[in-house]
Each structure stands twice: as C-alpha cells, then as structure tokens.
Design a protein around this motif. Structure first.
Motif, PDB file in Angstrom:
ATOM      1  N   MET A  76       0.905  -1.317  -0.009  1.00 50.63           N
ATOM      2  CA  MET A  76       0.235  -0.091  -0.218  1.00 50.63           C
ATOM      3  C   MET A  76       0.644   1.036   0.219  1.00 50.63           C
ATOM      4  O   MET A  76       0.355   2.445   0.018  1.00 50.63           O
ATOM      5  N   LEU A  79      -7.154  -2.126  -3.136  1.00 49.71           N
ATOM      6  CA  LEU A  79      -6.292  -1.761  -2.541  1.00 49.71           C
ATOM      7  C   LEU A  79      -6.461  -1.967  -0.960  1.00 49.71           C
ATOM      8  O   LEU A  79      -7.659  -1.564  -0.957  1.00 49.71           O
ATOM      9  N   TRP A 101      -4.292   5.277   4.093  1.00 48.94           N
ATOM     10  CA  TRP A 101      -5.033   4.499   3.433  1.00 48.94           C
ATOM     11  C   TRP A 101      -4.823   5.791   1.366  1.00 48.94           C
ATOM     12  O   TRP A 101      -5.777   5.132   0.945  1.00 48.94           O
ATOM     13  N   ARG A 112      -5.330  -1.877   2.931  1.00 49.61           N
ATOM     14  CA  ARG A 112      -4.959  -1.314   3.909  1.00 49.61           C
ATOM     15  C   ARG A 112      -3.565  -1.802   4.507  1.00 49.61           C
ATOM     16  O   ARG A 112      -3.760  -3.414   4.406  1.00 49.61           O
ATOM     17  N   SER A 113      -2.606  -1.009   4.522  1.00 46.56           N
ATOM     18  CA  SER A 113      -1.371  -1.687   5.111  1.00 46.56           C
ATOM     19  C   SER A 113      -1.831  -2.337   6.478  1.00 46.56           C
ATOM     20  O   SER A 113      -2.863  -1.567   6.753  1.00 46.56           O
TER      21      SER A 113
END
Ligand code: PEP
Ligand code: MN
Length: 325
Positions: A183, A201, A212, A203-204
C-alpha cells in the motif's frame, strides 16, 4: 468545516438546529465583523451541505482543502466492466489464496460459479513474510486463473506484487489487487494507476485511514477509474486473531467518505471459524462486498490453510448478500 452565522441570527437557535442535523459544534468564536464562526467536529454525522445552507442565519460554509480530492469525489460505486459494486449491490470475491494448478483453480471456480459467485480471486504472485515459504506459481498461474474464469464466465481479481508485472497482470485480470505490504509502494501505485483498470487497494496492516485514502489518491490521480478499499485487519498487541479487523474504519469509509469498501475477514482473522460471522458483520457495517479465501481441500492449501474455507461454507454469506441487495 466552519459555518459562519450572521450577527443578526439567534445563535442558540442555529446551534440547536445544527445539533438536530447531527452536527457537533465547538464553542462559538465571534469575528471582528460581528458574525460568528462555528467549527463543526469531524466526528459529526455527514450530511448534504445544502441542508446546512438552508438553516436560517447560516451565511457561509467553508471546508479546509482536502489532501485527497479525487477520493472525496469517487462516490460509493466501483465500476468493474458492466458491473456496479456498491453497498446497495454487494459482491462476494472468492477463490484460493494461491493458484496451485490448472485443475485446482478450475475445480474451485466451478464450485463457486455454481453458487452464484462471479468474482474469482487467486494469487499467482504471493507476498510471503518468509522467503522460504511458497511464493506462488507466477505467470503460469495467471494463465490458469484466466482460463478457469473464462470457462465459468467470471471476472478475475489478482494481486500485482511488482511494477515489472503490471502489464502482464493487467492482461489477465479485470481487477488488480494491491496487497497490504505494497500500500505504501508509491511507484507501484503510480504504475497500476496508469493502466486505468479497477483496483482493490488493501489497507496496510499499520496504515492510518488517512494514509490509506492517500494511497487511493495516488491510484486515482494516475488514471484508475475505480478503487475498492479493502480492509484486511491491522496489527495490534493481541495475537489471538491474526489481525484486528477494523470494522469502525469500514463504517467510516462507507458512511462518511461514501466509498466502496471490501472486507477481507480471511486475513482479518486468520481462522476459518470466524470468517462467516465477520463477513456478515462487515456487510452490516456498510461493506460493498467481502473477499473470502476458499479451497476445495482446505487442509492441503499451500498457503493460508488455517483460514481456508470449503466453498460450501459460503452459504450463509451468500444469503446475507442476497438479503442486502
Ligand atoms: C492476500 O490477499 O492474499 C494477501 C496476501 O493479503 P494481505 O496483502 O492483506 O496480507
Ligand atoms: Mn492468503
């Protein structure tokens, strides 16, 4: 947000009306010209600005400039081919953690398709913590995944791990997944954005919501048409579950930022017995879909076996999805 109230207005009445709309305002500040400024707290209910403008006595509204204007303008729908994905029409994305062989992915695709699942996800390039763990079957797996999806009339979601693979992955997939570990890989986000395809995508595992959203801004500002924000759990002090699935962030993105959110309870919990209840909770929190790892021989899965569900276990999730749409 700052609301300006005319000096001739009944300030108490304005504040009560705003409170009735779900807005929390800090102590009023009197301006030199006699008007009053009310600062609205960001945790207030999100409402149409026109409703605030219509309050008698309100003469102006200003919003501090956002760092992610494209994300703010994205809206609640992600478009994938002819399909609209939103919390009004939530989807199930499913498939094995890793695409292991042509036979394995075809068996799983068929069983998912029979149940009405139309998004097939499988990993060809696997981001493994240990360099000694199974790394995925690479480009061959992309072809097997595509063939299985075509045989069943499904769309492909798969992770792109590196800038070098963006065009190959884009040739094989309808949706490109950015994994949690990537991310913050801005070079990859730019390269994926340029392809213009919808992106999932993740989220880290240690990202703030703002980070984010800014990663989403990278994608949208470089050409992505639609971004689905995927919550997959964050790291905490507690190791009872693999991660802490942040359903508060899901509700925030869905209801306040008005974005399409996909929840991944498989990586969020790491335990097959918790996936179905959390998938249902995710839909209740406003998710536009859930992503669940399955395997037709769960105990033989080459990666993430403890969280692999048999496709038959998806039935309660499918009925929740039907109830939601
Ligand atoms: C995955 O989706 O297979 C994966 C590795 O997840 P994450 O990037 O969330 O760890
Ligand atoms: Mn996995």
């Amino acid at each position: 947000m700052i609301i300006t109230v005319s000096r001739s207005a009944d300030l108490g009445q304005v504040r009560r009306t705003l409170a009735g709309l779900g807005l929390w305002v800090a102590a009023p500040e009197r301006r030199d010209d006699g008007d009053t400024l009310l600062v609205v707290q960001s945790s207030s209910t999100s409402i149409e600005l026109d409703l605030i403008r219509a309050v008698p006595g309100v003469v102006g509204i200003s919003k501090p400039e956002s760092a992610h204007p494209r994300v703010d303008g994205h809206g609640p729908v992600a478009v994938v081919g002819k399909r609209s994905v939103s919390r009004d029409e939530p989807i199930l994305i499913s498939g094995p953690c890793s695409v292991e062989s042509p036979e394995q992915i075809e068996r799983i695709a068929r069983s998912l398709r029979e149940k009405g699942v139309t998004f097939l996800r499988g990993g060809a390039f696997k981001p493994r913590t240990s360099p000694y763990a199974f790394q995925g079957r690479g480009p061959d797996a992309l072809s097997w995944l595509r063939a299985a999806a075509d045989a069943c009339g499904m769309a492909v979601v798969t992770e792109v791990l590196s800038e070098h693979d963006v065009s190959t992955v884009a040739e094989h997939a309808e949706v490109l997944q950015i994994g949690s570990r990537n991310m913050h890989n801005y070079a990859l986000l730019k390269a994926v954005g340029k392809v213009g395809k919808p992106v999932l995508l993740k989220r880290s595992m240690a990202a703030t919501v703002e980070e984010w959203l800014l990663a989403g801004e990278y994608l949208l500002s470089h050409g992505s048409g639609s971004v689905m924000f995927c919550e997959r759990g964050v790291r905490t002090f507690d190791e009872t579950t693999r991660n802490l699935l942040d359903l508060g962030a899901v509700a925030l993105l869905a209801h306040v930022h008005n974005l399409p959110v996909i929840v991944d309870p498989s990586h969020g919990t790491g335990r097959r017995d918790l996936i179905v209840p959390l998938a249902r909770a995710a839909l209740a929190a406003g998710a536009a879909g859930v992503m669940i790892e399955v395997h037709d021989r769960p105990e033989e899965a080459q990666s993430d076996a403890p969280q692999a569900l048999h496709p038959d276990a998806l039935a309660p999730v499918l009925s929740s999805l039907r109830g939601a749409s």
